[in-house]
Structure formats: C-alpha cells, structure tokens
Write a protein that holds these residues in place. Structure first.
Motif, PDB file in Angstrom:
ATOM      1  N   MET A   1       0.811  -1.195   0.000  1.00  0.00           N
ATOM      2  CA  MET A   1       0.000   0.000   0.000  1.00  0.00           C
ATOM      3  C   MET A   1       0.850   1.252   0.000  1.00  0.00           C
ATOM      4  N   ALA A   2       2.047   1.119  -0.568  1.00  0.00           N
ATOM      5  CA  ALA A   2       2.958   2.244  -0.554  1.00  0.00           C
ATOM      6  C   ALA A   2       2.503   3.386  -1.446  1.00  0.00           C
ATOM      7  N   ASP A   3       1.606   3.103  -2.417  1.00  0.00           N
ATOM      8  CA  ASP A   3       1.232   4.144  -3.374  1.00  0.00           C
ATOM      9  C   ASP A   3       0.018   4.947  -2.940  1.00  0.00           C
ATOM     10  N   SER A 178      -0.662 -12.605   3.626  1.00  0.00           N
ATOM     11  CA  SER A 178       0.761 -12.335   3.359  1.00  0.00           C
ATOM     12  C   SER A 178       0.983 -11.059   2.554  1.00  0.00           C
ATOM     13  N   THR A 179      -0.087 -10.435   2.063  1.00  0.00           N
ATOM     14  CA  THR A 179       0.079  -9.214   1.263  1.00  0.00           C
ATOM     15  C   THR A 179       0.148  -7.959   2.123  1.00  0.00           C
ATOM     16  N   MET A 180      -0.106  -8.071   3.429  1.00  0.00           N
ATOM     17  CA  MET A 180      -0.086  -6.905   4.309  1.00  0.00           C
ATOM     18  C   MET A 180       0.679  -7.214   5.582  1.00  0.00           C
ATOM     19  N   THR A 181       1.260  -6.186   6.155  1.00  0.00           N
ATOM     20  CA  THR A 181       1.945  -6.323   7.434  1.00  0.00           C
ATOM     21  C   THR A 181       1.026  -5.859   8.555  1.00  0.00           C
ATOM     22  N   VAL A 182       1.355  -6.264   9.766  1.00  0.00           N
ATOM     23  CA  VAL A 182       0.585  -5.807  10.926  1.00  0.00           C
ATOM     24  C   VAL A 182       0.702  -4.292  11.056  1.00  0.00           C
ATOM     25  N   GLY A 183       1.883  -3.761  10.747  1.00  0.00           N
ATOM     26  CA  GLY A 183       2.072  -2.310  10.813  1.00  0.00           C
ATOM     27  C   GLY A 183       1.157  -1.564   9.859  1.00  0.00           C
ATOM     28  N   GLN A 184       1.017  -2.075   8.638  1.00  0.00           N
ATOM     29  CA  GLN A 184       0.104  -1.443   7.686  1.00  0.00           C
ATOM     30  C   GLN A 184      -1.333  -1.499   8.188  1.00  0.00           C
ATOM     31  N   GLY A 237      -7.801  -3.089  -2.138  1.00  0.00           N
ATOM     32  CA  GLY A 237      -8.273  -3.723  -3.371  1.00  0.00           C
ATOM     33  C   GLY A 237      -7.305  -3.527  -4.520  1.00  0.00           C
ATOM     34  N   ARG A 238      -6.752  -2.326  -4.642  1.00  0.00           N
ATOM     35  CA  ARG A 238      -5.744  -2.052  -5.679  1.00  0.00           C
ATOM     36  C   ARG A 238      -4.534  -2.958  -5.496  1.00  0.00           C
ATOM     37  N   ASP A 239      -4.080  -3.078  -4.253  1.00  0.00           N
ATOM     38  CA  ASP A 239      -2.900  -3.904  -3.982  1.00  0.00           C
ATOM     39  C   ASP A 239      -3.154  -5.375  -4.328  1.00  0.00           C
ATOM     40  N   LEU A 240      -4.330  -5.865  -3.972  1.00  0.00           N
ATOM     41  CA  LEU A 240      -4.637  -7.268  -4.243  1.00  0.00           C
ATOM     42  C   LEU A 240      -4.808  -7.526  -5.736  1.00  0.00           C
ATOM     43  N   PHE A 244      -2.624 -10.207  -7.906  1.00  0.00           N
ATOM     44  CA  PHE A 244      -3.197 -11.275  -8.717  1.00  0.00           C
ATOM     45  C   PHE A 244      -3.120 -10.991 -10.212  1.00  0.00           C
ATOM     46  N   GLY A 245      -2.288 -10.027 -10.605  1.00  0.00           N
ATOM     47  CA  GLY A 245      -2.017  -9.797 -12.011  1.00  0.00           C
ATOM     48  C   GLY A 245      -3.066  -9.008 -12.760  1.00  0.00           C
ATOM     49  N   GLN A 246      -3.926  -8.292 -12.040  1.00  0.00           N
ATOM     50  CA  GLN A 246      -4.932  -7.459 -12.691  1.00  0.00           C
ATOM     51  C   GLN A 246      -4.494  -5.995 -12.714  1.00  0.00           C
ATOM     52  N   THR A 247      -5.112  -5.209 -13.589  1.00  0.00           N
ATOM     53  CA  THR A 247      -4.874  -3.768 -13.601  1.00  0.00           C
ATOM     54  C   THR A 247      -5.573  -3.167 -12.395  1.00  0.00           C
ATOM     55  N   PRO A 248      -4.855  -2.432 -11.530  1.00  0.00           N
ATOM     56  CA  PRO A 248      -5.486  -1.894 -10.320  1.00  0.00           C
ATOM     57  C   PRO A 248      -6.627  -0.931 -10.640  1.00  0.00           C
TER      58      PRO A 248
END
Length: 428
Positions: A1-3, A178-184, A237-240, A244-248
């Motif tokens: 979610m850096a963006d 696994s796509t997110m950290t506890v900090g996020q 949702g954008r990150d996921l 999964f290879g989709q356009t955000p």
C-alpha cells in the motif's frame, strides 16, 4: 500500500474539474468530452496524475479510451435494515456511471457483513447471523431500486460476496494475509486509535479490508466507489488486484453527508437522518428544514439540478430541495401532495393520524394495534405482516411478532407503516 495515503479527508465537497484541467492538455480530446457527471460531488479520485507528463493514467483517459464498458464496483454490507440519504450518495454516482454506458457491479456483502467493517469503530461489531444478513440484503435492494437502472441489459450486476469468499480455503486466506503487514493494518484509522487505547482488536477484523479488497479481484473492478472513510479498503483492493495480475482499479471517494442537524454526519442513532423508506410527507418535512449552510451540498449530492440556476432565496431553495428529492423517489404527484400538505400546516406531511385513545387497554401487542388502526384486517394478519418483514415503526423494521408496548406514550408521534403505502401517525 505504498502508493496510497490514508490520511483522513475533509467532509466538504471538492470539485476536481480545475485540478484535472491543470494536468490534462486543454486541447486533448479527453477534455472535449463532458465529464461533468463524473466530477460532480466527488472528493478525490486516486491515483491522479500530477502533471501532463505523468506516467499515471487518469480516470478520464481510461473512460475516454476504453473499448468496453468499465466495471464500476460499489459494495454495501447489509448490517442494518434501512438506508438513509447519506448511503444513497455512492449509489447515485453508480447510476451516473450506468447512464454514461458503464456496468454497475453492486456487491451485497452478505459474507463481510457477518464480520462488520471496523472502520471508525471504537470496539468490535456484533457479528450478525446469516438470517439477519439475508433479510437486510433484500430490504437494501428494495430501497436502491428507485435509484439504479435494474432494467437495461448489461448495466447492472448484483453479486453476493459469499459467492467467492465462502469458497476461500486456508491456503488462499494465508496468501491474502501475506500481502499486508501488521504495521500497515494498524495504520488504518480506527485500529490505530483502538490499539493506542488498548481496546481489543480481534484477528477476524484484520480480514475485513482484505476480503473487501478481494471482492475487487473477484469481479475485476475498474473503479470502486466509496465514502472518504473507505480509502484504506479501496487501496487494499488495488494492492490485491496488482498481486493477482490485474490492472489496479481507480478509487473514487465521495463525501460523508452531514445530517439535518447541520453538525454531525447523518446517522439513525443521532436522529438527524432522512430514510429512503420513509413516507414522502416525512421526507419533505425533514428536507425543507435543512440548514441554509448545507443546501449547496444537499443539492449537489442528492439531485441532478444545475447548481448555477437555483433560487437565491434560502427558503425557496429548501422547498425546491424537498420537492425534487421526493419526486425522485415517489413521483411528481406525491411531491406535490407533500408540498401542499406542508403549506396547509400539516407539519408532518400527508400522514393520517390515529388516536391511541381508541385502544381499549395497554399493554398492547403491536399485532393488535395494527388491527385497531385499520392497517391490517385482523390481529392474525398483523402477525403475518410482522413475520414477513412488512411492518415498520419510524422506518425501523419490526420482526418480533410478540412485541408489546406498555404505555401509549411509547408510541406518541411515531409513524406505523405496513408495506409501501399504508401509514398512520400515532397520536394521544
């Protein structure tokens, strides 16, 4: 979610037209298209190019250049029985996308509602039963039907997220986690506050934004709509989708509507709401009392009227707002009747009254009261109507067939409703 930034956004409406013009060449064919329907009443679109040389594609460019209808997602969790006008704002924007030729994907969160969105909550939500959710979901669809186009082929998909979320196995859930950290996750507004105050945060609550985000993957959303409090979830949702290879997807954020008190956001619990299921006379009465400082926002978010052609007199604006909104949901005749009733001194609009003095005894069961008022032909019919979910009191659905009122004063001033067209106001 850096963006994505998840800072709290202001509730006031910000029209983005001037910002868009500053980053898109004025001679571009994109700007030659009329995107006024898109810009009206939005707070933010993300991602948004910062200048004309930006590598980030704008939503306007995607809309202009796509060779297919975009898939525009709105998720609603049926955690209650009723919708107020604050909830209608993203639904109205979804209709605007439909009218522009795109596909509305309305997701009924029958699975996520059983967790409950933790956004803005200081404690864990009560988990709903599957039966609660199913009943609420049907009422939601009934209430948004006047707003959305249910009839034009290809313009609406109604999906239930249990379709895919109930099929997730442990391996897939671990992949999502696994796509997110506890900090996020703790950076999410609400979680951070609860953690700071040492209020419990349960692990299943961490799954909510991931599940809502996975909805975007499942339906291959191009755009997701939500209130300003949903930015974190939309960004997940954008990150996921990227994972999964989709356009955000693009996120399109809409403001939180201030209630009729002019101070706090519209909420049933605060009593400053106008419900979609309310009688037209009630709607008219509440809307004609909207404070002057909120009229511009209400016109922008709840109507399609040109904002530069509104009456100058605030009282005329209030009456026009009330009439226009009632017309949208009930037709011109009902709007005119509500207006005339209000003019003639009917402070509560055209709702007939029933004196509770005619009830021979209290305590009295609601089924008996329904018969006494004439809303039902018998106490037995009253019980059946309650069981079927067709009885409301001040817009709240009553489901307990044995509900009993000890004193008539508990009901004074309240509107009892059966079905869509039978109403009485209970008076002394």
């Amino acid at each position: 979610m850096a963006d994505e930034k998840t800072d709290k956004l202001p509730v006031n409406v910000t029209n983005l037209t001037s910002q868009i013009k500053s980053v898109v060449n004025s001679e571009s064919p994109i700007m030659a298209q009329d995107f006024s329907w898109l810009h009206r009443g939005i707070v933010e679109v993300f991602p948004q190019p910062t200048d004309i040389n930006s590598e980030i594609e704008s939503l306007e460019k995607r809309l202009a250049n796509s060779n297919r209808p975009l898939r525009v997602k709105l998720g609603i969790d049926p955690t209650g029985a009723d919708i107020h006008f604050g909830h209608s704002i993203p639904v109205r924007k979804l209709r605007a996308f439909q009218d522009a030729g795109h596909t509305a994907v309305l997701i009924i969160g029958d699975f996520t509602a059983r967790i409950g969105d933790p956004t803005g909550k200081s404690e864990v939500r009560r988990q709903l039963t599957q039966a609660d959710v199913a009943q609420n979901a049907q009422t939601y669809l009934d209430q948004v039907r006047p707003i959305l186009d249910f009839d034009t082929p290809g313009r609406l998909e109604v999906r239930y997220n249990s379709e895919w979320l109930s099929q997730l196995n442990l391996g897939k859930i671990l992949e999502l986690l696994s796509t997110m950290t506890v900090g996020q996750m703790l950076a999410k507004e609400g979680f951070a506050e609860r953690y700071k105050k040492e209020n419990p945060i349960f692990l299943h609550e961490f799954l909510y934004p991931l599940m809502q985000g996975y909805d975007s993957v499942a339906v291959e959303a191009d755009v997701e709509l939500g209130g300003t409090d949903q930015k974190f979830n939309i960004a997940v949702g954008r990150d996921l989708q990227r994972h999964f290879g989709q356009t955000p997807q693009f996120g399109l954020l809409l403001p939180i509507l201030i209630g009729t008190d002019g101070v706090q956001k519209m909420s049933k619990s605060l009593g400053n709401y106008v419900g979609l299921s309310e009688h037209p006379g009630q709607k008219y009465q509440k809307l004609q009392g909207v404070p002057d400082n909120l009229l511009a926002q209400y016109f922008e978010l709840l109507t399609d009227l040109p904002l530069d052609k509104l009456p100058e007199n605030p009282r005329d604006r209030q009456m026009l707002l009330a009439w226009e909104v009632v017309k949208q949901y009930h037709g011109e005749q009902a709007a005119n009747e509500a207006k005339e009733a209000a003019k003639s001194g009917g402070k509560e609009g055209a709702v007939p009254e029933f004196s509770l003095a005619e009830i021979p005894h209290f305590p009295a069961k609601l089924a008996f009261i329904l018969n006494a008022t004439g809303l039902c032909k018998s106490t037995g019919e009253g019980r059946r109507k309650i069981q079927e979910g067709g009885v409301r009191l001040d817009g709240d659905r009553i489901t307990d067939v044995d509900i009993t009122y000890q004193e008539p004063s508990e009901l004074y001033g309240r509107v009892l409703q059966v079905g869509k067209n039978k109403f009485v106001r209970l008076v002394p």
